[in-house]
Design a protein around this motif. Structure first.
Motif, PDB file in Angstrom:
ATOM      1  N   THR A 298      -3.157  -8.663   7.523  1.00 22.73           N
ATOM      2  CA  THR A 298      -3.896  -8.969   6.280  1.00 22.73           C
ATOM      3  C   THR A 298      -3.150 -10.277   5.614  1.00 22.73           C
ATOM      4  OG1 THR A 298      -1.849  -7.851   5.437  1.00 22.73           O
ATOM      5  CG2 THR A 298      -3.957  -6.567   5.373  1.00 22.73           C
TER       6      THR A 298
ATOM      7  N   ILE B  31       0.645  -1.207  -0.028  1.00 21.77           N
ATOM      8  CA  ILE B  31       0.107   0.003   0.086  1.00 21.77           C
ATOM      9  C   ILE B  31       0.761   1.095  -0.151  1.00 21.77           C
ATOM     10  CG2 ILE B  31      -1.688   1.174   1.277  1.00 21.77           C
ATOM     11  CD1 ILE B  31      -2.625  -1.437   2.334  1.00 21.77           C
TER      12      ILE B  31
ATOM     13  N   CYS C 150     -10.900 -22.414  15.837  1.00 20.19           N
ATOM     14  CA  CYS C 150     -11.709 -21.637  16.720  1.00 20.19           C
ATOM     15  C   CYS C 150     -11.038 -20.277  16.859  1.00 20.19           C
ATOM     16  CB  CYS C 150     -11.674 -22.475  18.216  1.00 20.19           C
ATOM     17  SG  CYS C 150     -12.417 -21.357  19.301  1.00 20.19           S
ATOM     18  N   MET C 151     -11.778 -19.431  16.556  1.00 16.73           N
ATOM     19  CA  MET C 151     -11.344 -17.887  16.653  1.00 16.73           C
ATOM     20  C   MET C 151     -11.560 -17.493  17.999  1.00 16.73           C
ATOM     21  SD  MET C 151     -12.112 -14.580  14.483  1.00 16.73           S
ATOM     22  CE  MET C 151     -13.943 -14.331  15.148  1.00 16.73           C
ATOM     23  N   PHE C 152     -10.444 -16.919  18.751  1.00 17.77           N
ATOM     24  CA  PHE C 152     -10.843 -16.889  20.132  1.00 17.77           C
ATOM     25  C   PHE C 152     -11.207 -15.298  20.538  1.00 17.77           C
ATOM     26  CE2 PHE C 152      -8.665 -20.776  20.071  1.00 17.77           C
ATOM     27  CZ  PHE C 152      -9.239 -21.417  21.062  1.00 17.77           C
TER      28      PHE C 152
ATOM     29  N   ILE D 180     -10.228  -2.137   9.207  1.00 12.68           N
ATOM     30  CA  ILE D 180     -10.378  -1.967   7.722  1.00 12.68           C
ATOM     31  C   ILE D 180     -10.338  -3.376   6.917  1.00 12.68           C
ATOM     32  CG2 ILE D 180      -9.597  -0.487   5.575  1.00 12.68           C
ATOM     33  CD1 ILE D 180      -8.187   1.323   7.503  1.00 12.68           C
TER      34      ILE D 180
ATOM     35  N   THR E 256     -10.759  -5.277   3.424  1.00 13.62           N
ATOM     36  CA  THR E 256     -11.283  -5.275   2.119  1.00 13.62           C
ATOM     37  C   THR E 256     -12.706  -6.004   1.398  1.00 13.62           C
ATOM     38  OG1 THR E 256      -9.621  -6.901   1.563  1.00 13.62           O
ATOM     39  CG2 THR E 256      -9.073  -4.550   0.930  1.00 13.62           C
ATOM     40  N   ALA E 257     -12.648  -7.168   1.858  1.00 13.34           N
ATOM     41  CA  ALA E 257     -13.545  -8.012   1.649  1.00 13.34           C
ATOM     42  C   ALA E 257     -15.067  -7.373   2.085  1.00 13.34           C
ATOM     43  CB  ALA E 257     -13.739  -9.534   2.179  1.00 13.34           C
TER      44      ALA E 257
ATOM     45  N   GLU F 202      -9.012 -10.988  16.807  1.00 15.36           N
ATOM     46  CA  GLU F 202      -8.598 -11.508  18.191  1.00 15.36           C
ATOM     47  C   GLU F 202      -7.961 -10.327  18.857  1.00 15.36           C
ATOM     48  OE1 GLU F 202      -6.645 -14.971  18.052  1.00 15.36           O
ATOM     49  OE2 GLU F 202      -8.177 -16.493  17.816  1.00 15.36           O
TER      50      GLU F 202
ATOM     51  N   TYR G  52      -9.075 -13.614  11.715  1.00 10.01           N
ATOM     52  CA  TYR G  52      -8.596 -14.028  12.983  1.00 10.01           C
ATOM     53  C   TYR G  52      -7.729 -12.901  13.720  1.00 10.01           C
ATOM     54  CZ  TYR G  52      -9.361 -18.428  10.364  1.00 10.01           C
ATOM     55  OH  TYR G  52     -10.091 -19.495   9.642  1.00 10.01           O
TER      56      TYR G  52
END
Ligand SMILES: Cc1cc2nc3c(=O)[nH]c(=O)nc-3n(C[C@H](O)[C@H](O)[C@H](O)COP(=O)(O)OP(=O)(O)OC[C@H]3O[C@@H](n4cnc5c(N)ncnc54)[C@H](O)[C@@H]3O)c2cc1C
Ligand SMILES: NC(=O)c1ccc[n+]([C@@H]2O[C@H](COP(=O)([O-])OP(=O)(O)OC[C@H]3O[C@@H](n4cnc5c(N)ncnc54)[C@H](O)[C@@H]3O)[C@@H](O)[C@H]2O)c1
Length: 460
Positions: free
Chosen positions: A269, A152, A349-351, A202, A204-205, A187, A183
């Motif tokens: 990212t 960027i 698992c996302m904590f 931020i 992008t999706a 987190e 993730y």
């Protein structure tokens, strides 16, 4: 040149147990590590983040204690203590790894940076300044991944943080801009928001955690925003610059342009393969255009006798997958097994708080692949345990084959979502159907008990 039976490059979550197992089988084994034993998970990933997330959860509970009728006179955040506590835990795990390797007869631990100097020869730039050359018939590459920094304009001119460097900050950032909405961003975003930062995410999706179903992403966005985090999805960071107060990011969402300012910026990212320094051109090991080592379903590279384990070969990038990789290789080599990575389960698992526990396919994948499914869904606000403990955010969702009642996937976004997901994972492995779980006896009042109610929703 010293000859070994096996060389493991990188002491990640697969390489370390593999080195010990090979040595126990009588193979003279070298393991080469350029940084800390234990790799990303122990030193920069799972262990430190989960240790700090636990502290942030305490802060959040105290901040909202009156919800449970507990009044307090306020609290302060001691980030140096939180970081020191995290460092103690990391050191404990790292020392455990070192002890495990040192006490295994037949393993030689070498500290230095490894690269191929020939097809089966490895040159190591040793930490002590020397050089060493080793050779072995079997070479296992477990060199992991590092943060990917997107190109960027202006980013390289500002002092950005990564998930690795952020963990040693001992002052809470006033405003933390995070690039990425998966993730690590979620987190760490929630962690620092709870410690007192004004967090801006931020992505992008068009949605957070873009691989997940839209309803899952919507709940995550809602609870992040409820805690004060500003979430910008479908948004591109066009330019980053330094300001007297910190950092400015010019963003565009659709056609709307604006500038976010903050004291700090964290880049989350994605991660890139750590294969560049290996000089793979000196072997026949092939990588893709991003540097991820190409392997077959048995984790064999295109060069006979050379294998790749864990993140260096591309996703899924999880500790338990790297660990499972080493079992596949070991059992195929020594137990005449024919194990493959093809059909294995990939739980994760996302904590965040609440967690996202996931297994199997999503609803959108079922739709894309034309699989006939029915969806069981139960709000956490309908779950006795969640109501009693005051943790009603989220839902349990299961993807069930429409004709056979076989469980195909689940997303549990709720307190202890990872633990509840694991119950469904076991059911999937054992072929237990949704209708059997609906009538199974669970102890009352566990979150697990509500799996009865989850599958009762299919009756309506
Ligand atoms: C912030 C963060 C949080 C995470 N949280 C979780 C989580 O909660 N759960 C989960 O399952 N996963 C999590 N992950 C992912 C997880 O950490 C990795 O998937 C896991 O560590 C697997 O790594 P690996 O075995 O492939 O290699 P790594 O653990 O990355 O180890 C590779 C090792 O190789 C060494 N190395 C590299 N190149 C060379 C060379 N040329 N010579 C010698 N040594 C070399 C490196 O120094 C490193 O020690 C997280 C990751 C991050 C960044
Ligand atoms: N709890 C866990 O298991 C856990 C926790 C943390 C990390 N990890 C592992 O670490 C890996 C890396 O995590 P991650 O979150 O960095 O990566 P990721 O690859 O999961 O997500 C990167 C996100 O950044 C977005 N993005 C890419 N370029 C962007 C840009 N220029 N601006 C804004 N957004 C951009 C992508 O759309 C994507 O949503 C993951 O693959 C995961 O497997 C696991």
């Amino acid at each position: 040149m010293e000859k070994f039976d096996a060389i493991v490059i990188g002491s990640g979550q697969g390489g370390t147990p593999l080195a010990k197992k090979l040595a126990k089988k009588g193979w003279k084994t070298a393991i080469i590590e350029q940084r800390y034993l234990g790799g990303t998970c122990i030193n920069d990933g799972c262990t430190p983040t989960k240790a700090m997330i636990a502290c942030a959860k305490v802060a959040n509970t105290i901040a909202h204690s009156k919800t449970w009728g507990i009044h307090n006179n306020g609290y302060t955040i001691d980030l140096p203590y939180i970081v020191a506590r995290k460092n103690d835990i990391v050191e404990q795990f790292r020392n455990g790894t070192a002890k495990g390797l040192e006490s295994t007869e037949g393993v030689t631990v070498i500290f230095g940076s490894a690269a191929f100097s020939g097809h089966k020869t490895i040159r190591v730039a040793l930490h002590n300044g020397g050089k060493s050359t080793l050779t072995a018939e079997h070479i296992f590459i477990n060199t992991g991944a590092t943060p990917l920094i997107p190109p960027i304009p202006g980013l390289s001119d500002v002092p950005y943080l990564t998930s690795t460097t952020m963990l040693d900050e001992i002052a809470v950032p006033k405003d933390l801009i995070i690039l990425g909405g998966s993730y690590i961003a979620l987190e760490m975003g929630q962690l620092y928001q709870r410690l007192g930062s004004n967090v801006m995410i931020i992505e992008t999706a068009p949605q957070l955690v873009s691989k997940e179903d839209a309803d899952v992403a919507a709940v995550i966005k809602k609870f992040m925003e409820a805690e004060g985090t500003r979430v910008f999805t479908g948004t591109t960071a066009e330019r980053i610059s330094k300001t007297p107060a910190g950092i400015a990011v010019d963003i565009i969402t659709g056609t709307r342009k604006t500038t976010l300012t903050g004291s700090h910026i964290l880049i989350a990212t994605g991660r890139k393969s750590q294969s560049a320094a290996l000089q793979l051109a000196n072997t026949n090991v092939i990588t893709d255009e991003k540097g991820f080592i190409q392997v077959n379903d048995r984790l064999e590279t295109s060069a006979p006798g050379i294998y790749a384990i864990g993140d260096v070969k591309g996703g899924p990038a999880f500790t338990h997958i790297s660990y499972n990789d080493h079992l596949i290789i070991y059992k195929n080599l020594f137990e005449n097994a024919n194990l493959s990575i093809k059909s294995r389960q990939v739980p994760y698992c996302m904590f965040t708080d609440p967690q996202l526990g996931r297994i199997g396919i999503t609803e959108k994948e079922a739709l894309k692949d034309g699989i006939p499914v029915k969806i069981a869904c139960l709000g956490m606000d309908k779950i006795a345990r969640a109501i009693e403990t005051g943790q009603t955010t989220g839902f349990m969702k299961a993807i069930v084959h429409a004709n056979t009642d076989v469980l195909l996937g689940a997303a549990i976004i709720g307190t202890e979502g990872g633990e509840t997901m694991s119950i469904l994972q076991m059911a999937m492995l054992g072929g237990i159907t949704a209708m059997q779980i609906r009538e199974m006896i669970f102890a009352h009042p566990l979150y697990a008990e509500s799996l009865n109610n989850l599958f009762m929703t299919l009756e309506k």
